[in-house]
Design a protein around this motif. Structure first.
Motif, PDB file in Angstrom:
ATOM      1  N   THR A 199       0.831  -1.204   0.000  1.00  0.00           N
ATOM      2  CA  THR A 199       0.000   0.000   0.000  1.00  0.00           C
ATOM      3  C   THR A 199       0.865   1.254   0.000  1.00  0.00           C
ATOM      4  OG1 THR A 199      -1.740  -1.159   1.213  1.00  0.00           O
ATOM      5  CG2 THR A 199      -1.826   1.248   1.237  1.00  0.00           C
ATOM      6  N   LEU A 200       1.900   1.251   0.830  1.00  0.00           N
ATOM      7  CA  LEU A 200       2.785   2.410   0.898  1.00  0.00           C
ATOM      8  C   LEU A 200       3.445   2.676  -0.448  1.00  0.00           C
ATOM      9  CD1 LEU A 200       4.274   4.668   2.364  1.00  0.00           C
ATOM     10  CD2 LEU A 200       5.932   2.972   3.174  1.00  0.00           C
ATOM     11  N   VAL A 201       3.945   1.625  -1.103  1.00  0.00           N
ATOM     12  CA  VAL A 201       4.676   1.861  -2.346  1.00  0.00           C
ATOM     13  C   VAL A 201       3.759   2.365  -3.451  1.00  0.00           C
ATOM     14  CG1 VAL A 201       4.590  -0.387  -3.564  1.00  0.00           C
ATOM     15  CG2 VAL A 201       6.679   0.985  -3.621  1.00  0.00           C
ATOM     16  N   ILE A 202       2.520   1.868  -3.506  1.00  0.00           N
ATOM     17  CA  ILE A 202       1.654   2.327  -4.601  1.00  0.00           C
ATOM     18  C   ILE A 202       1.115   3.729  -4.339  1.00  0.00           C
ATOM     19  CG2 ILE A 202      -0.613   1.415  -3.865  1.00  0.00           C
ATOM     20  CD1 ILE A 202      -0.807   0.435  -6.891  1.00  0.00           C
ATOM     21  N   GLN A 203       0.846   4.056  -3.065  1.00  0.00           N
ATOM     22  CA  GLN A 203       0.390   5.411  -2.740  1.00  0.00           C
ATOM     23  C   GLN A 203       1.502   6.432  -2.974  1.00  0.00           C
ATOM     24  OE1 GLN A 203      -2.681   6.296  -2.105  1.00  0.00           O
ATOM     25  NE2 GLN A 203      -3.426   4.199  -2.095  1.00  0.00           N
ATOM     26  N   TRP A 204       2.728   6.018  -2.732  1.00  0.00           N
ATOM     27  CA  TRP A 204       3.893   6.886  -2.960  1.00  0.00           C
ATOM     28  C   TRP A 204       4.184   7.015  -4.448  1.00  0.00           C
ATOM     29  CZ3 TRP A 204       9.431   4.595  -2.086  1.00  0.00           C
ATOM     30  CH2 TRP A 204      10.405   5.558  -2.396  1.00  0.00           C
ATOM     31  N   TYR A 205       4.280   5.870  -5.132  1.00  0.00           N
ATOM     32  CA  TYR A 205       4.769   5.878  -6.508  1.00  0.00           C
ATOM     33  C   TYR A 205       3.720   6.285  -7.539  1.00  0.00           C
ATOM     34  CZ  TYR A 205       9.632   4.903  -7.469  1.00  0.00           C
ATOM     35  OH  TYR A 205      10.977   5.049  -7.656  1.00  0.00           O
ATOM     36  N   LYS A 206       2.455   6.302  -7.157  1.00  0.00           N
ATOM     37  CA  LYS A 206       1.455   6.762  -8.126  1.00  0.00           C
ATOM     38  C   LYS A 206       1.663   8.244  -8.436  1.00  0.00           C
ATOM     39  CE  LYS A 206      -2.285   8.017  -4.904  1.00  0.00           C
ATOM     40  NZ  LYS A 206      -3.628   7.652  -4.409  1.00  0.00           N
ATOM     41  N   ASN A 207       2.373   8.952  -7.550  1.00  0.00           N
ATOM     42  CA  ASN A 207       2.712  10.356  -7.785  1.00  0.00           C
ATOM     43  C   ASN A 207       3.981  10.512  -8.617  1.00  0.00           C
ATOM     44  OD1 ASN A 207       0.700  11.660  -5.869  1.00  0.00           O
ATOM     45  ND2 ASN A 207       1.774  10.300  -4.454  1.00  0.00           N
ATOM     46  N   ILE A 208       4.648   9.393  -8.894  1.00  0.00           N
ATOM     47  CA  ILE A 208       5.913   9.419  -9.646  1.00  0.00           C
ATOM     48  C   ILE A 208       5.720   8.800 -11.023  1.00  0.00           C
ATOM     49  CG2 ILE A 208       8.305   8.601  -9.682  1.00  0.00           C
ATOM     50  CD1 ILE A 208       8.167   8.607  -6.563  1.00  0.00           C
ATOM     51  N   SER A 209       5.186   7.563 -11.050  1.00  0.00           N
ATOM     52  CA  SER A 209       4.936   6.870 -12.317  1.00  0.00           C
ATOM     53  C   SER A 209       3.952   5.739 -12.070  1.00  0.00           C
ATOM     54  CB  SER A 209       6.254   6.321 -12.888  1.00  0.00           C
ATOM     55  OG  SER A 209       5.996   5.337 -13.879  1.00  0.00           O
ATOM     56  N   LYS A 210       2.789   5.784 -12.724  1.00  0.00           N
ATOM     57  CA  LYS A 210       1.789   4.730 -12.519  1.00  0.00           C
ATOM     58  C   LYS A 210       2.315   3.375 -13.001  1.00  0.00           C
ATOM     59  CE  LYS A 210      -3.011   3.431 -13.168  1.00  0.00           C
ATOM     60  NZ  LYS A 210      -2.652   2.019 -13.338  1.00  0.00           N
ATOM     61  N   GLU A 211       3.047   3.385 -14.115  1.00  0.00           N
ATOM     62  CA  GLU A 211       3.591   2.130 -14.643  1.00  0.00           C
ATOM     63  C   GLU A 211       4.550   1.492 -13.639  1.00  0.00           C
ATOM     64  OE1 GLU A 211       6.288   0.446 -18.391  1.00  0.00           O
ATOM     65  OE2 GLU A 211       5.663   2.544 -18.332  1.00  0.00           O
ATOM     66  N   LYS A 212       5.429   2.298 -13.062  1.00  0.00           N
ATOM     67  CA  LYS A 212       6.374   1.781 -12.080  1.00  0.00           C
ATOM     68  C   LYS A 212       5.661   1.394 -10.791  1.00  0.00           C
ATOM     69  CE  LYS A 212      10.351   4.361 -13.855  1.00  0.00           C
ATOM     70  NZ  LYS A 212      11.282   5.498 -13.634  1.00  0.00           N
ATOM     71  N   ALA A 213       4.613   2.147 -10.441  1.00  0.00           N
ATOM     72  CA  ALA A 213       3.838   1.831  -9.231  1.00  0.00           C
ATOM     73  C   ALA A 213       3.220   0.444  -9.331  1.00  0.00           C
ATOM     74  CB  ALA A 213       2.750   2.881  -9.013  1.00  0.00           C
ATOM     75  N   ASP A 214       2.690   0.097 -10.499  1.00  0.00           N
ATOM     76  CA  ASP A 214       2.072  -1.218 -10.689  1.00  0.00           C
ATOM     77  C   ASP A 214       3.098  -2.338 -10.531  1.00  0.00           C
ATOM     78  OD1 ASP A 214      -0.441  -0.206 -11.101  1.00  0.00           O
ATOM     79  OD2 ASP A 214      -0.356  -0.294 -13.288  1.00  0.00           O
ATOM     80  N   LYS A 215       4.286  -2.142 -11.090  1.00  0.00           N
ATOM     81  CA  LYS A 215       5.344  -3.151 -10.964  1.00  0.00           C
ATOM     82  C   LYS A 215       5.788  -3.295  -9.511  1.00  0.00           C
ATOM     83  CE  LYS A 215       7.352  -2.632 -15.595  1.00  0.00           C
ATOM     84  NZ  LYS A 215       8.592  -2.307 -16.348  1.00  0.00           N
ATOM     85  N   LEU A 216       5.947  -2.166  -8.836  1.00  0.00           N
ATOM     86  CA  LEU A 216       6.436  -2.174  -7.460  1.00  0.00           C
ATOM     87  C   LEU A 216       5.417  -2.737  -6.488  1.00  0.00           C
ATOM     88  CD1 LEU A 216       8.305   1.236  -7.413  1.00  0.00           C
ATOM     89  CD2 LEU A 216       9.325  -0.981  -6.831  1.00  0.00           C
ATOM     90  N   TYR A 217       4.122  -2.580  -6.789  1.00  0.00           N
ATOM     91  CA  TYR A 217       3.089  -3.066  -5.878  1.00  0.00           C
ATOM     92  C   TYR A 217       3.209  -4.578  -5.685  1.00  0.00           C
ATOM     93  CZ  TYR A 217      -1.419  -3.845  -3.670  1.00  0.00           C
ATOM     94  OH  TYR A 217      -2.400  -4.221  -2.790  1.00  0.00           O
ATOM     95  N   LEU A 218       3.316  -5.320  -6.775  1.00  0.00           N
ATOM     96  CA  LEU A 218       3.434  -6.779  -6.671  1.00  0.00           C
ATOM     97  C   LEU A 218       4.726  -7.163  -5.958  1.00  0.00           C
ATOM     98  CD1 LEU A 218       2.433  -9.622  -7.292  1.00  0.00           C
ATOM     99  CD2 LEU A 218       3.545  -9.457  -9.530  1.00  0.00           C
ATOM    100  N   ALA A 219       5.825  -6.500  -6.312  1.00  0.00           N
ATOM    101  CA  ALA A 219       7.111  -6.822  -5.689  1.00  0.00           C
ATOM    102  C   ALA A 219       7.084  -6.524  -4.186  1.00  0.00           C
ATOM    103  CB  ALA A 219       8.225  -6.029  -6.361  1.00  0.00           C
ATOM    104  N   ALA A 220       6.489  -5.399  -3.796  1.00  0.00           N
ATOM    105  CA  ALA A 220       6.413  -5.050  -2.374  1.00  0.00           C
ATOM    106  C   ALA A 220       5.520  -6.029  -1.619  1.00  0.00           C
ATOM    107  CB  ALA A 220       5.892  -3.623  -2.206  1.00  0.00           C
TER     108      ALA A 220
END
Length: 273
Positions: free
Chosen positions: A116-137
């Motif tokens: 949750t933290l990584v997607i809430q943080w990274y959606k402000n940076i890059s949605k594509e990267k946020a999606d990848k990071l969500y599964l990994a986190a």
């Protein structure tokens, strides 16, 4: 890596048909949310976990989610896949997290909070990267399950737990006891299950992002920051948050943005009490 852990990885059963179908639909650019919901609906365990996540205050949907179609629609394809896969992996493995001082439910909650933290943080940076990071986190702590099992078999759970309880460097304690970190074990697990190299590597280097290949370094750094803020032994403690924000600042991130996301997360948790 200890032979006993290598043997545990090699003897892992395959992922369920439902998970394989979810991965297949996710990889199909023409497939939609409706098809994903149909695959999930016959699996009561995944349904229960998905609805539990959807009604968690962490996601703040603001209404009761009662069926799979609603949950999948709100989460989207990527997050639905991540939640289903994360819970399926924990159900597939024998989860006894006593050496780390947490219950299986607390372990699942920490994984969910990291994601949750990584997607809430990274959606402000890059949605594509946020999606990848969500599964990994969501999955990056999986290796702790196998390390925990090995520690119990070696009858070292009491001493290991005492070290973990006080440590600010969990990876170092793991290395001392089993000669490998949970990030390295997790990477080996998902390589065994045939996941793509990018996903495996972003987790593999998450304890040492500076050693990662250039195209992986940002992902590994983000995962490292998230598990620094929400470690298994001191999740969201003032000390852990400060350590993580310092790492974010040193890595060149807007640490104030991350701090705002952490504060919002803390507020959501407090409101749910």
């Amino acid at each position: 890596m200890k032979d006993s852990i290598i043997e545990s990885i090699n003897s892992l059963p395959p992922l369920s048909k439902t998970i394989m179908d979810i991965n297949r639909i996710y990889a199909d650019e023409e497939a939609g949310i409706g098809e994903l919901a149909k695959v999930i609906e016959p699996d009561p365990m995944i349904v229960a976990n998905l609805l539990k996540s959807a009604n968690s205050p962490l996601y703040g949907f603001g209404k009761e989610i009662r069926n799979v179609a609603q949950a999948v629609s709100l989460f989207g394809m990527s997050m639905t896949r991540s939640i289903a896969l994360g819970n399926a992996v924990r159900n597939l493995l024998n989860v006894d997290m006593k050496p780390y001082g947490v219950t299986s439910d607390e372990f699942a909650d920490i994984s969910s909070k990291q994601a949750t933290l990584v997607i809430q943080w990274y959606k402000n940076i890059s949605k594509e990267k946020a999606d990848k990071l969500y599964l990994a986190a969501f999955l990056q702590e999986t290796g702790k399950i196998l390390i925990s099992s090995d520690i119990i078999q070696e009858d070292e759970d009491v001493s290991f737990h005492s070290e973990i309880e006080m440590s600010n460097n969990i990876a170092q304690v793991e290395k001392m006891y089993v000669d490998v970190t949970s990030a390295e074990v997790t990477a080996a697990v998902f390589e065994h299950w045939g996941f793509d190299a990018e996903f495996v590597q972003m987790i593999q280097y998450s304890d040492n992002p500076s050693a990662a290949p250039e195209d992986i370094k940002e992902y590994a750094t983000a995962l490292n920051i998230v598990k620094t803020i929400i470690p298994i032994n001191k999740p969201l403690s003032e000390q852990s948050i400060n350590f993580g924000l310092r790492k974010a600042h040193d890595a060149g991130y807007d640490h104030e943005l991350l701090e705002d996301v952490v504060d919002d997360m803390l507020d959501s948790i407090e409101e749910a009490k």
